[in-house]
Design a protein around this motif. Structure first.
Motif, PDB file in Angstrom:
ATOM      1  N   MET A 115       0.729  -0.752  -0.232  1.00 62.89           N
ATOM      2  CA  MET A 115      -0.201  -0.417  -0.421  1.00 62.89           C
ATOM      3  C   MET A 115       1.259   1.192   0.342  1.00 62.89           C
ATOM      4  O   MET A 115       0.582   2.594  -0.607  1.00 62.89           O
ATOM      5  CB  MET A 115      -0.425   0.197   1.105  1.00 62.89           C
ATOM      6  N   ARG A 116       1.755   1.261   0.921  1.00 62.64           N
ATOM      7  CA  ARG A 116       2.895   2.515   0.764  1.00 62.64           C
ATOM      8  C   ARG A 116       3.572   2.950  -0.174  1.00 62.64           C
ATOM      9  O   ARG A 116       3.734   3.627  -0.987  1.00 62.64           O
ATOM     10  CB  ARG A 116       3.941   2.354   1.830  1.00 62.64           C
ATOM     11  N   VAL A 117       4.554   1.748  -1.321  1.00 60.21           N
ATOM     12  CA  VAL A 117       4.595   2.104  -2.081  1.00 60.21           C
ATOM     13  C   VAL A 117       3.500   2.308  -3.757  1.00 60.21           C
ATOM     14  O   VAL A 117       3.874   3.254  -3.952  1.00 60.21           O
ATOM     15  CB  VAL A 117       6.009   0.744  -2.585  1.00 60.21           C
ATOM     16  N   LEU A 118       2.518   1.621  -3.363  1.00 64.86           N
ATOM     17  CA  LEU A 118       1.665   1.986  -4.619  1.00 64.86           C
ATOM     18  C   LEU A 118       1.022   3.109  -4.730  1.00 64.86           C
ATOM     19  O   LEU A 118       1.195   4.663  -5.329  1.00 64.86           O
ATOM     20  CB  LEU A 118       0.187   0.939  -4.584  1.00 64.86           C
ATOM     21  N   ARG A 119       0.849   4.010  -3.007  1.00 63.34           N
ATOM     22  CA  ARG A 119       0.843   5.232  -2.718  1.00 63.34           C
ATOM     23  C   ARG A 119       1.706   6.376  -3.216  1.00 63.34           C
ATOM     24  O   ARG A 119       1.439   7.638  -3.857  1.00 63.34           O
ATOM     25  CB  ARG A 119       0.716   5.418  -1.528  1.00 63.34           C
ATOM     26  N   GLN A 120       2.872   5.528  -2.843  1.00 61.06           N
ATOM     27  CA  GLN A 120       4.014   7.093  -3.196  1.00 61.06           C
ATOM     28  C   GLN A 120       4.011   7.190  -4.725  1.00 61.06           C
ATOM     29  O   GLN A 120       4.666   7.771  -5.497  1.00 61.06           O
ATOM     30  CB  GLN A 120       5.562   5.885  -2.715  1.00 61.06           C
ATOM     31  N   GLU A 121       3.967   6.281  -5.498  1.00 60.39           N
ATOM     32  CA  GLU A 121       3.750   5.685  -7.008  1.00 60.39           C
ATOM     33  C   GLU A 121       2.252   6.403  -7.628  1.00 60.39           C
ATOM     34  O   GLU A 121       2.127   6.998  -8.884  1.00 60.39           O
ATOM     35  CB  GLU A 121       3.923   4.773  -7.563  1.00 60.39           C
ATOM     36  N   GLY A 122       1.382   7.683  -7.241  1.00 56.04           N
ATOM     37  CA  GLY A 122       0.678   7.733  -7.129  1.00 56.04           C
ATOM     38  C   GLY A 122      -0.938   7.142  -7.060  1.00 56.04           C
ATOM     39  O   GLY A 122      -2.032   7.963  -7.866  1.00 56.04           O
ATOM     40  N   VAL A 123      -1.046   6.273  -6.568  1.00 57.88           N
ATOM     41  CA  VAL A 123      -1.754   5.312  -6.509  1.00 57.88           C
ATOM     42  C   VAL A 123      -3.081   5.246  -5.628  1.00 57.88           C
ATOM     43  O   VAL A 123      -2.376   5.030  -4.395  1.00 57.88           O
ATOM     44  CB  VAL A 123      -1.203   3.751  -6.794  1.00 57.88           C
ATOM     45  N   PRO A 124      -3.927   5.688  -5.387  1.00 60.02           N
ATOM     46  CA  PRO A 124      -5.539   5.562  -4.171  1.00 60.02           C
ATOM     47  C   PRO A 124      -5.434   4.144  -3.393  1.00 60.02           C
ATOM     48  O   PRO A 124      -6.338   4.177  -4.134  1.00 60.02           O
ATOM     49  CB  PRO A 124      -6.034   6.135  -4.847  1.00 60.02           C
ATOM     50  N   ALA A 125      -4.325   3.908  -3.270  1.00 58.21           N
ATOM     51  CA  ALA A 125      -4.070   2.352  -2.474  1.00 58.21           C
ATOM     52  C   ALA A 125      -5.036   2.184  -0.714  1.00 58.21           C
ATOM     53  O   ALA A 125      -3.812   3.122  -0.409  1.00 58.21           O
ATOM     54  CB  ALA A 125      -2.876   1.543  -2.585  1.00 58.21           C
ATOM     55  N   VAL A 126      -5.688   1.187  -0.757  1.00 59.14           N
ATOM     56  CA  VAL A 126      -5.672   0.870   0.714  1.00 59.14           C
ATOM     57  C   VAL A 126      -5.989  -0.357   1.494  1.00 59.14           C
ATOM     58  O   VAL A 126      -6.197  -0.558   0.615  1.00 59.14           O
ATOM     59  CB  VAL A 126      -6.865   2.401   1.057  1.00 59.14           C
ATOM     60  N   ILE A 127      -5.663  -0.135   2.290  1.00 63.11           N
ATOM     61  CA  ILE A 127      -6.256  -1.635   3.225  1.00 63.11           C
ATOM     62  C   ILE A 127      -7.427  -1.844   2.828  1.00 63.11           C
ATOM     63  O   ILE A 127      -8.086  -1.241   3.271  1.00 63.11           O
ATOM     64  CB  ILE A 127      -5.569  -1.696   4.397  1.00 63.11           C
ATOM     65  N   SER A 128      -7.899  -3.339   2.167  1.00 66.99           N
ATOM     66  CA  SER A 128      -9.154  -3.460   2.341  1.00 66.99           C
ATOM     67  C   SER A 128      -9.980  -3.802   4.073  1.00 66.99           C
ATOM     68  O   SER A 128      -9.805  -4.994   4.447  1.00 66.99           O
ATOM     69  CB  SER A 128      -9.556  -4.021   1.431  1.00 66.99           C
TER      70      SER A 128
END
Length: 305
Positions: free
Chosen positions: A245-258
């Protein structure tokens, strides 16, 4: 209250709760559903399950669908019945995708379908009874109502409001690990108190997320899904998921824990773009499934016959 029907079926969806900052308050329904068929009999309990968790779910009165069915019939003042239940399970268990909420809502809706006066188990009542099992309505509300739902508790009373989403604002992508994590363990990792600044941060981001979803402003989703209350705190129980989740968000992806995890959800993502990032980040890409799963907007309803 009489039992007037003996055959009822229902389809209930997977759900994802929290959506980042909306802890125990926001949730959405996904078009990944369990199908259940009930025949009321004069005998005991027979359960035939196939699909996700089929080898591990209880096969008697302790089955969650049966327990919820019993609670619904009791609430309606209807007699108990023998149960012949067939289920096709597609919702992964223990991954933060609302399998227990789906089972609870399914049992209550099956009870509604059996009784002579289904209004005795209207949506408000079903949600309230589901909260007896779940403890909070963030998964049960979208499992029942479909779409994205804002829910809260007023004292002991559960409340919910479906949001009117802008078209196309959500394109859910589920990143599903092979490992599981129980909700009980995930909640045990949360602190009893949080800093005032973190509470303010999440309140603001939750409001911003509702605005983004209703207005359709996808550019706000990354900032609007920032969380300080529960995701990082659960990292010891699912380190790979939180790192992903952290890395995806750093890449600009709106990721969250489901939900309680360990599944990760991208609110608006494309599999072809996200999959290479996942393969680069996780230790064992073969242990992760990636699926584009549409939002499910229709409510769950019991079908008689």
């Amino acid at each position: 209250m009489r039992i007037t029907h003996t055959r009822v079926s229902v389809r209930v969806p997977a759900t994802s709760a929290n959506l980042g900052p909306g802890f125990d308050a926001l949730g959405l329904a996904l078009d990944l559903c369990d199908d259940l068929e009930l025949e009321a009999t004069t005998g005991g309990v027979e359960i035939l399950a196939r699909g996700e968790g089929a080898d591990s779910v209880p096969t008697g009165e302790e089955h969650l669908v049966v327990r919820a069915l019993r609670r619904g019939l009791d609430h309606a003042g209807a007699p108990q019945v023998g149960v012949r239940l067939r289920s096709t399970n597609r919702i992964p268990h223990g991954r933060g995708m609302g399998s227990s909420a789906a089972a609870t809502v399914a049992g209550l809706l099956l009870a509604r379908g059996l009784v002579a006066e289904p209004d005795a188990l209207d949506d408000d009542t079903v949600l309230q009874l589901a909260c007896e099992f779940e403890g909070h309505p963030d998964n049960a509300a979208p499992a029942l109502l479909g779409g994205v739902v804002l829910s809260w508790m007023r004292g002991q009373q559960s409340r919910s409001i479906p949001l009117s989403l802008a078209d196309g604002v959500l394109r859910p992508l589920i990143l599903l690990p092979r490992i599981t994590l129980s909700t009980h363990v995930a909640r045990s990792l949360l602190p009893a108190e949080v800093p005032h600044g973190d509470a303010v941060h999440n309140a603001a981001r939750s409001a911003l997320l509702v605005h983004a979803l209703v207005s359709g402003d996808r550019d706000l989703l990354l900032e609007a899904t920032e969380d300080r209350l529960h995701q990082e705190q659960r990292a010891p129980g699912m380190p790979q998921s939180v790192e992903l989740m952290r890395v995806l968000r750093q890449e600009g992806v709106p990721a969250v824990i489901s939900g309680a995890g360990p599944a990760v959800m991208v609110l608006a993502g494309d599999r072809a773009e996200v999959a290479p990032l996942v393969r680069r980040i996780v230790d064992d890409p073969a242990a992760w499934r990636i699926a584009q799963v549409p939002l499910r907007r229709v409510p769950s309803r019991a079908v008689v016959g």
